[in-house]
Structures are given as C-alpha cells and as structure tokens.
Design an enzyme around this catalytic site. Structure first.
Site, PDB file in Angstrom:
ATOM      1  N   TRP A  63       0.825  -1.222   0.000  1.00 21.42           N
ATOM      2  CA  TRP A  63       0.000   0.000   0.000  1.00 21.42           C
ATOM      3  C   TRP A  63       0.853   1.263   0.000  1.00 21.42           C
ATOM      4  O   TRP A  63       0.335   2.352  -0.189  1.00 21.42           O
ATOM      5  CB  TRP A  63      -0.903   0.033   1.225  1.00 21.42           C
ATOM      6  CG  TRP A  63      -1.957  -1.044   1.292  1.00 21.42           C
ATOM      7  CD1 TRP A  63      -2.108  -2.118   0.439  1.00 21.42           C
ATOM      8  CD2 TRP A  63      -3.009  -1.149   2.250  1.00 21.42           C
ATOM      9  NE1 TRP A  63      -3.182  -2.863   0.823  1.00 21.42           N
ATOM     10  CE2 TRP A  63      -3.760  -2.300   1.938  1.00 21.42           C
ATOM     11  CE3 TRP A  63      -3.386  -0.379   3.357  1.00 21.42           C
ATOM     12  CZ2 TRP A  63      -4.868  -2.695   2.686  1.00 21.42           C
ATOM     13  CZ3 TRP A  63      -4.489  -0.775   4.109  1.00 21.42           C
ATOM     14  CH2 TRP A  63      -5.225  -1.922   3.766  1.00 21.42           C
ATOM     15  N   LYS A  64       2.139   1.127   0.279  1.00 18.53           N
ATOM     16  CA  LYS A  64       3.033   2.284   0.416  1.00 18.53           C
ATOM     17  C   LYS A  64       2.438   3.272   1.444  1.00 18.53           C
ATOM     18  O   LYS A  64       1.785   2.842   2.385  1.00 18.53           O
ATOM     19  CB  LYS A  64       3.282   2.919  -0.952  1.00 18.53           C
ATOM     20  CG  LYS A  64       3.723   1.861  -1.979  1.00 18.53           C
ATOM     21  CD  LYS A  64       4.250   2.419  -3.244  1.00 18.53           C
ATOM     22  CE  LYS A  64       4.637   1.245  -4.153  1.00 18.53           C
ATOM     23  NZ  LYS A  64       5.281   1.655  -5.381  1.00 18.53           N
ATOM     24  N   GLY A  71       5.226   2.022 -10.556  1.00 22.70           N
ATOM     25  CA  GLY A  71       4.358   3.201 -10.517  1.00 22.70           C
ATOM     26  C   GLY A  71       4.367   4.017 -11.793  1.00 22.70           C
ATOM     27  O   GLY A  71       3.884   5.150 -11.825  1.00 22.70           O
ATOM     28  N   GLY A 117       1.639  -2.578  -6.237  1.00 20.19           N
ATOM     29  CA  GLY A 117       1.485  -1.302  -5.546  1.00 20.19           C
ATOM     30  C   GLY A 117       0.111  -0.715  -5.824  1.00 20.19           C
ATOM     31  O   GLY A 117      -0.879  -1.060  -5.181  1.00 20.19           O
ATOM     32  N   GLY A 118       0.041   0.159  -6.824  1.00 26.59           N
ATOM     33  CA  GLY A 118      -1.185   0.903  -7.123  1.00 26.59           C
ATOM     34  C   GLY A 118      -2.442   0.047  -7.181  1.00 26.59           C
ATOM     35  O   GLY A 118      -3.472   0.385  -6.592  1.00 26.59           O
TER      36      GLY A 118
HETATM   37  P1  PGA Z   1       3.268  -0.487  -8.661  1.00 27.99           P
HETATM   38  O1  PGA Z   1       4.249  -0.687  -7.408  1.00 27.99           O
HETATM   39  O2  PGA Z   1       2.484  -1.769  -8.798  1.00 27.99           O
HETATM   40  O3  PGA Z   1       2.413   0.693  -8.317  1.00 27.99           O
HETATM   41  O4  PGA Z   1       4.139  -0.259  -9.845  1.00 27.99           O
HETATM   42  C1  PGA Z   1       4.895  -1.908  -7.164  1.00 27.99           C
HETATM   43  C2  PGA Z   1       5.778  -1.805  -5.958  1.00 27.99           C
HETATM   44  O5  PGA Z   1       6.414  -0.772  -5.770  1.00 27.99           O
HETATM   45  O6  PGA Z   1       5.874  -2.739  -5.150  1.00 27.99           O
END
Ligand code: PGA
Length: 248
Positions: free
Chosen positions: A10-11, A172, A233-234
């Site tokens: 989720w960052k 990202g 991530g996203g």
């Molecule tokens: P992303 O991020 O799927 O948004 O590219 C992946 C990650 O940083 O683990």
C-alpha cells in the site's frame, strides 16, 4: 512450492476507514470464492493494528513495509521485526527500491534487515531490481547478481524467504517489463538460487514480479516461467483489481 503469492504494497496510502473497507472487501472475496493464490497486504505501519484486528483468524496475511535491523533501542520512528511478529504480521518487505532511494538503503542494510526478519520468525519479501539507466547500459544481470548475492542473509532458510524482482523503471510508471524480459531475469535469479542453495531447496523460494502489475497484464506475467507471484502497488488499493490479479 505453494501457489502464487500476491502481495499488496500500500506504500504511504490509506486511512482507518480506507483500510477497513479494503480489507473487508478482500475478506468477502476470500470467503465467497475458492482461492488458489496466497494473499498478503502490507499497509503503512500506523494501520497495521487496524488491519490485523480485521484479518485475525482469516486467510489474509499481513506484512510490514520495512523493519529495523536491531531488536530494540534508540531508533526513533523505526519498527523492529520482533514487534511486527508480536502484533501478528507474517511478512515484511525489505529493500524496496523506494527505501533504497529515499533512505539510502544498501544491499548490506537490506541483508541485515532481512536477517532480523528471519530471526523474528517473519518471511522477508526481499526486493531487487535495476534502474532504467542500468538496463539501458546492459548492466541488468550484473546488478541483479550483486543484489541477490549481497541482500540475502548468509544463513537464510529457503522455506522462509521470498524475492521480488521489481525493475525500478516499471514501478508506478505504468510501464511493465515484457514477458520475455521478465523470463530472462527470473530464470537468471533462479539459477543464482540454484547455485547457492541447490535445486531442490531453491525451488521453495517464491520469486515475485513487481512493477505496474494490474488485472490487464497479470495473467500474462504470472504465466512466465519462474514467476511465483506478484508484488503490487497501485492496483492493490482497489479490492476488485487486487483480487482479479490473484484469483484465476
Ligand atoms: P506499482 O508498485 O504496482 O504501483 O508499480 C509496485 C511496488 O512498488 O511494489
């Protein structure tokens, strides 16, 4: 090896209400569909308590996004692997490229954090990946080799570590590596693990792909040889998207 592992990073996103809605949505999916993949969510540290209380006794695992290499002490703002384990986490991400960039973490730091995670009884998801500059200059495999060699703790048990190959330029950005590029790097990583642990033991280590994974490209990427799951991530911030990546 178990099924695919789908990990959501989720960052620095979310809130109590967001986390509650997302986790309840995922738990609803897990209960209603038969899932072959293992799912884990890695919320920001401040939301771990909320998420852990919702997931207790369920099949949705929880991980931290980072841990300190030490067990305790004067490290303001940091979280130890022991504490993550104590509150109920099963995993912790180590060496994410954003930690390597934002906090100057080196392979040696990632090694120490991963060793601390293993010692505490957590499974580290150890991240590696080349930058765009390194790829363009033809250094991808040498960078990966150094990261694998230096970031994995000396005495780690192949049953208890996960690797995540995340090309930095794909994180990202909406750009994904082609299945052929992913196959090259994942096969190369598997070869390094075979050399280090022997083929039988190395097979137990899941190698995730990460970098703009979404429902539209997940099936193709997860079908690549030696891709044992995804670090997302996203797309992990939306129930339907995250679920669609793993439930097939
Ligand atoms: P992303 O991020 O799927 O948004 O590219 C992946 C990650 O940083 O683990």
């Amino acid at each position: 090896m178990a099924g695919k592992l789908i990990a959501g990073n989720w960052k620095m996103n979310g809130s109590v209400s967001f986390a509650t809605e997302l986790v309840e949505g995922l738990l609803g999916k897990i209960n209603e569909d038969s899932v072959s993949a293992d799912f884990v969510v890695c919320p920001p540290a401040a939301l771990l308590g909320t998420v852990l209380s919702l997931t207790k006794g369920t099949d949705l695992a929880v991980g931290g996004q980072d841990c300190h290499a030490n067990v305790s002490g004067a490290h303001t703002g940091d979280t130890s692997a022991e504490l993550l384990k104590d509150i109920g986490c099963g995993y912790v991400i180590t060496g994410h490229s954003e930690r390597r960039t934002d906090h100057g973490e080196t392979n040696a730091d990632v090694n120490a954090k991963s060793a601390a995670a293993i010692k505490a009884g957590l499974t580290p998801i150890i991240c590696i990946g080349e930058t765009e500059e390194e790829r363009v200059s033809g250094d991808t495999l040498s960078v990966i080799k150094a990261q694998v060699t230096e970031s994995l703790p000396g005495d780690c048990d192949p049953n208890n570590i996960v690797l995540a190959y995340e090309p930095v330029w794909a994180i990202g950005t909406g750009k994904t590596a082609t299945p052929a590029d992913v196959a090259d790097v994942h096969n190369f990583i598997r070869g390094l693990l075979n050399d280090r642990f022997g083929e039988d033991a190395a097979k137990k280590i899941r190698i995730l792909y990460g970098g703009s994974v979404k429902p539209a490209n997940a099936a193709e990427l997860l079908a690549v040889s030696n891709v044992d799951g995804a670090l997302v991530g996203g797309a992990s911030l939306k129930v339907e998207d995250f679920w669609a990546i793993g439930a097939r």
